[in-house]
Design a protein around this motif. Structure first.
Motif, short mmCIF file in Angstrom:
data_model
loop_
_atom_site.label_atom_id
_atom_site.label_comp_id
_atom_site.label_asym_id
_atom_site.label_seq_id
_atom_site.Cartn_x
_atom_site.Cartn_y
_atom_site.Cartn_z
N CYS A 124 -20.54 38.81 -12.12
CA CYS A 124 -19.14 38.68 -11.75
C CYS A 124 -18.25 38.85 -12.98
O CYS A 124 -18.70 38.83 -14.12
CB CYS A 124 -18.89 37.32 -11.09
N THR A 180 -15.08 36.26 -3.49
CA THR A 180 -13.84 36.28 -4.27
C THR A 180 -13.22 37.66 -4.19
O THR A 180 -13.84 38.63 -3.74
CB THR A 180 -14.11 35.93 -5.74
N SER A 181 -11.99 37.73 -4.64
CA SER A 181 -11.26 39.00 -4.78
C SER A 181 -10.71 39.07 -6.19
O SER A 181 -10.21 38.06 -6.72
CB SER A 181 -10.13 39.10 -3.75
N HIS A 182 -10.78 40.26 -6.81
CA HIS A 182 -10.36 40.45 -8.19
C HIS A 182 -9.39 41.62 -8.29
O HIS A 182 -9.44 42.56 -7.50
CB HIS A 182 -11.56 40.74 -9.11
N CYS A 196 -6.97 40.12 -16.13
CA CYS A 196 -7.57 40.07 -14.78
C CYS A 196 -7.03 38.88 -13.99
O CYS A 196 -6.53 37.90 -14.55
CB CYS A 196 -9.09 39.96 -14.89
N CYS A 197 -7.17 38.98 -12.68
CA CYS A 197 -6.73 37.90 -11.78
C CYS A 197 -7.76 37.77 -10.66
O CYS A 197 -8.32 38.77 -10.19
CB CYS A 197 -5.35 38.22 -11.20
N ARG A 198 -7.99 36.53 -10.26
CA ARG A 198 -9.01 36.26 -9.26
C ARG A 198 -8.49 35.27 -8.22
O ARG A 198 -7.74 34.34 -8.54
CB ARG A 198 -10.26 35.68 -9.93
N ASN A 200 -10.17 32.98 -4.82
CA ASN A 200 -11.42 32.56 -4.18
C ASN A 200 -11.39 32.79 -2.67
O ASN A 200 -11.62 31.88 -1.86
CB ASN A 200 -11.71 31.09 -4.48
#
Length: 719
Positions: A124, A180-182, A196-198, A200
Motif C-alpha cells: 500500500c 481504501t481510496s488514494h 498523497c491523500c487517503r 478509508n
C-alpha cells in the motif's frame, strides 16, 4: 500443507531461469501471482482464508480463497468466517499471509522450501516500516528468496497506462481499492508521496453498505443475500449519480423515469399449483362414492342398533323372569335367588328393569319419559322428605337433609337439561327461519346483516368507552377530554367511597362512638362488597350477538375480512399465497446510494474527505516548485481500481473537481485500460526491465543492514 482449491497447479516452474522474477500483486481483495514479462497472472484467488471443521471427525482444514461448495456436505463452513491478513490496506496478520503465500507459490508450481527467484510484491501507499520489515523477514527467512522489491500498485498501474499513452508524466492517479481510496500526484513520472491523500472507504464498504440496506429491506431473504451475491449485484446494477440530491428527489416522486432505473433480482420461486375445477364425470364419481360410503355407514349403524335392541330385549326378558321369581318366592328364598345375581334387592331389580325399558324405547326412537318420575324406588329413596322433623331422630334428620339436597340437585339438573334442549330447539328454529329469509332475497339479507354488525360494533365500542371514562362528567370536564378518577369507578366502588366519606364526616362532628352499636359493624360488610352490584363480569348479550353476526358474515360474505377505514373491529387478513413478486429483490435508490459513500463517507459514519475533495487536498500539498504544474496535472487524471468501473464515475468526479478548481481549468479524466489487472501488468513490465535488479535489495543486504535500511527504501519507477 494440504490445500482445498479448484485452481490448477502450474507445471512449467522449472523452465524459468533462477534470475526470472516472480511478480505478486498482494491486494486487499485478490491475490495475483505470475512471471515477469507476461501479460496475465498465472494464479488469481481471493485474499482470504477459512478454517472449517469436519462435521463428524472435527478435523480442521485450511481453505484459501473461495471455498468449494462441495465442502458444505462434509465441513461446517458457516461457523468459521473468512479471515484476511489486512487491517484496512496494511498487512498485519502474517500468519494468515504465510498461508496465502504458501498457496500462491504452490499453485505456481514452486517448491516452497526454497524460492530461487527474485520477488516483486506490491504494497500500500506509505506502508509502515513494521509491515514492510515483517514481509521481508517472511520472504527471506521462510522461503529463501534471493532478493525482494516493493512497489505501490497504483504507481505500477499509472506507469503501465503511461506507456500505453493514456496518461502523461505529470498527472494524478485516483485509485479506489478494496479497503481504501488514494490520490497520488505524479511529477515527471515519479509519485510525490508528500502530497498523497487517503480515505478509508473502498469497495468493501460499498458492498457491506448494500448488504445492510438489502437485509433491512428484505429480512426474510437474508439467506440469499450472501457476500458474493451482493458483490455481483453491486458490480452489475450500481452506478454513480451525477447529482445525488436530484437523483433522490427523482425516486421520491416515483415517476416513470424512476421505474426505468429500478432493477429487480428474481429469487428461486416455485408457483403454487393451481387446482383445476373437476369435470362433471369426476363430480358424479365422487358423489356416487360418497353415497356408497354413506350407505355403508348407515347399514353399519342400523346393524349396531338392531344388535342393541336385541341385547336390551334379552336383558328385559331376563329381568322380568327374575322379578317374577322374586314375587312368587318366599322371603327365605329371595336371598338365595339374589345371591346368584348382581342385584342386592327386589327394588334394585325393578329399577334396572325400568332403565332397560327406557333404553329400549330410546333405541327404537320412541319418546322417553323421565326415569326419576317413573322409578318406584324413588319413593323409598326420598321417604323421609315428607315427614316432619319432630317425628325424626337426629340421625334421620341428617338423612332427610341429605335426601332433600340430592333430590333438589337432581331436579335442578333435569330442569337445566330441559332448558338447554328448549334453547337449542329455539336456536335451530331461528336459524331455519333466517336461512329461509336469506334464500328469499340474498342481497337484502346480506345488507341487513352488515348494518346490524355496524350497529352492534358501535354499541359495544360505546359501552367500552363508557366503562373506561364513566357514564357522566359530573362537572369534571376540563376541556381536554380527560376524566377524573371518580368517573372511572363503577357503581359499587362509588358507593364504597361514599360510605367511607360519610363515616369520616360523622366521626369529625361529634364524639367518636363508632362500634357502640351492632349496626356500626355492618358498615365494614358494605364497604368490603366491591363487586356485589357490579355488572362488569356479566356476559354482554350485545357482544354475544356481535360474535354470532360476525360468524354468519364470515360464512356468507367473502369480503368481510377486508379491513375497513375507521373500523376498529376489522378482522385479520386471510392467508395469501406467495407470488412471484414476493421473491424479488428490488434495487431502487440503493443503486446509487451505496457508491455515493466514495464522495460522502459520512453516510456510513466516516468523517473523511470524498474523492473529489481528495484531489484538491493533494494539489494543495504539492511542494512550491510543483504548484505551477497543477493545470497540467488535472489534464491527466487516471482512474484505476475496481470501484472506478461504476457508470457515471468520470462525470461525477469531473463535476466535483470543477467546483474546487478555478474557472477554466482544463480537466481530463481517463480510465485505465484494465482497472483491475493494470497494477499487476505494470509490475510485470517493471520487473522485466534490465534495470530491475538495481531496485531490489538482497538477502545479504537484509542481514547486514537490518530492517532500518527498509525505512529509507524507495524504488524509482522510471527505469
Amino acid at each position: 500443507m494440504p490445500f482445498i482449491s479448484k485452481i490448477q497447479r502450474q507445471s512449467d516452474y522449472r523452465s524459468f531461469p533462477p534470475n526470472h522474477p516472480i511478480v505478486i500483486d498482494n491486494g486487499g481483495s485478490y491475490f495475483r501471482i505470475g512471471w515477469a514479462g507476461e501479460s496475465e497472472p498465472r494464479v488469481i484467488f481471493r485474499n482470504i482464508i477459512q478454517r472449517p471443521r469436519h462435521k463428524i471427525t472435527g478435523e480442521t482444514i485450511t481453505v484459501v480463497g473461495d471455498h468449494d461448495p462441495a465442502l458444505l456436505k462434509y465441513f461446517d463452513c458457516t461457523r468459521s468466517g473468512p479471515r484476511s491478513a489486512f487491517d484496512s490496506n496494511v498487512v498485519y496478520q502474517f500468519e494468515i499471509m504465510e498461508y496465502i503465500l504458501d498457496f500462491g507459490l504452490d499453485r505456481l508450481g514452486a517448491d516452497q522450501s526454497q524460492i530461487n527467484h527474485p520477488v516483486l510484491i506490491t504494497e500500500c501507499l506509505c506502508n509502515p516500516v513494521q509491515s514492510r520489515s515483517k514481509m521481508a523477514e517472511l520472504l527471506f527467512e521462510t522461503y529463501g528468496v534471493p532478493s525482494v522489491a516493493f512497489g505501490v500498485d497504483a504507481a505500477f498501474s499509472y506507469k503501465y497506462n503511461q506507456q500505453l499513452g493514456i496518461c502523461s508524466g505529470d498527472g494524478l492517479a485516483i485509485c479506489t481499492g478494496f479497503n481504501t481510496s488514494h490520490v497520488i500526484p505524479f511529477l515527471n513520472g515519479e509519485p510525490v508521496y508528500e502530497a498523497c491523500c487517503r480515505t478509508n472507504v473502498g469497495g468493501y464498504h460499498i458492498t457491506d453498505y448494500l448488504k445492510q440496506l438489502l437485509s433491512l429491506k428484505y429480512p426474510h431473504h437474508m439467506s440469499h443475500l450472501t457476500w458474493e451475491k451482493v458483490e455481483d449485484l453491486k458490480m452489475e446494477h450500481c452506478y454513480i449519480a451525477k447529482d445525488y440530491a436530484s437523483e433522490v428527489h427523482l425516486f421520491q416522486k416515483g415517476d416513470k423515469e424512476a421505474e426505468e432505473k429500478t432493477r429487480s433480482w428474481q429469487l428461486p420461486w416455485t408457483p403454487t399449483p393451481v387446482e383445476e375445477a373437476p369435470s362433471e364425470e369426476e363430480v358424479a364419481r365422487k358423489a356416487a362414492l360418497k353415497e356408497k360410503q354413506g350407505q355403508r355407514l348407515r347399514e353399519m349403524a342400523e346393524a349396531k342398533r338392531f344388535n342393541r335392541i336385541n341385547d336390551l330385549e334379552n336383558e328385559i326378558r331376563d329381568l322380568e323372569m327374575l322379578l317374577q321369581r322374586l314375587r312368587n318366592a318366599s322371603e327365605h328364598d329371595i336371598l338365595s335367588i339374589l345371591a346368584k345375581t348382581v342385584h342386592t334387592s327386589q327394588q334394585e331389580v325393578e329399577s334396572a328393569l325400568l332403565k332397560a325399558t327406557q333404553s329400549l324405547r330410546k333405541a327404537k326412537g320412541e319418546p322417553v319419559e323421565n326415569v326419576e318420575k317413573l322409578d318406584p324406588s324413588s319413593v323409598d329413596r326420598y321417604n323421609l322428605i315428607s315427614i316432619p322433623d319432630e317425628m325424626l331422630t337426629p340421625e334421620q334428620i341428617k338423612q332427610k337433609r341429605k335426601q332433600v339436597f340430592i333430590k333438589s340437585t337432581s331436579e335442578a339438573r333435569q330442569q337445566k337439561k330441559q332448558k338447554q334442549l328448549e334453547e337449542e330447539m329455539e336456536r335451530e328454529r331461528q336459524k331455519k327461519l333466517e336461512e329461509e329469509r336469506r334464500l328469499e332475497n340474498p342481497e337484502q339479507y346480506l345488507e341487513e346483516l352488515r348494518a346490524k354488525h355496524r350497529d352492534l360494533s358501535e354499541k359495544v365500542e360505546q359501552r367500552k368507552r363508557f366503562k373506561t371514562n364513566g357514564g357522566q362528567t359530573n362537572g369534571n370536564d376540563n376541556g381536554s377530554g380527560g376524566v377524573g378518577r371518580g368517573e372511572r369507578l363503577n357503581s359499587s366502588q362509588r358507593e364504597r367511597m361514599r360510605l367511607l366519606t360519610t363515616a369520616a364526616f360523622d366521626r369529625g362532628k361529634e364524639e367518636d362512638t363508632f362500634g357502640a352499636k351492632d349496626e356500626d359493624w355492618q358498615l365494614y360488610k358494605l364497604m368490603s362488597r366491591d363487586n356485589d352490584d357490579d355488572d362488569d363480569d356479566k356476559p354482554d348479550p350485545d357482544e354475544a350477538e356481535l360474535a354470532r353476526v360476525s360468524s354468519r358474515l364470515q360464512e356468507i360474505d367473502p369480503t368481510f375480512f377486508k379491513p375497513e377505514v375507521g373500523s376498529s373491529s376489522a378482522e385479520a387478513p386471510r392467508f395469501r399465497p406467495l407470488t412471484k413478486e414476493d421473491f424479488q429483490i428490488i434495487l431502487g435508490v440503493e443503486r446509487f446510494r451505496c457508491p455515493e459513500i466514495l464522495f460522502n463517507p459520512n453516510l456510513i459514519g466516516i468523517d473523511q474527505a470524498g474523492m473529489d475533495e481528495m484531489v484538491g487536498v493533494s494539489l494543495r500539498r504539492l511542494p512550491p516548485k510543483g504548484r505551477g504544474v497543477e493545470d497540467r496535472m488535472t489534464e491527466s487524471i487516471l482512474l484505476t481500481g475496481g470501484s472506478c468501473l461504476f457508470p457515471g464515475m468520470r462525470e461525477r468526479l469531473e463535476g466535483g473537481i470543477r467546483m474546487i478548481r478555478p474557472s477554466g481549468t482544463p480537466i481530463k479524466i481517463v480510465r485505465s485500460s484494465d482497472p483491475i489487472l493494470d497494477a499487476w501488468r505494470g509490475a510485470s513490465a517493471y520487473a522485466s526491465a534490465m534495470q530491475f535488479p538495481q531496485q531490489t535489495f538482497t538477502k545479504m543486504d537484509y542481514y547486514e543492514k537490518g530492517e532500518d535500511w527498509l525505512r529509507s527504501y524507495r524504488p524509482r519507477y522510471t527505469i
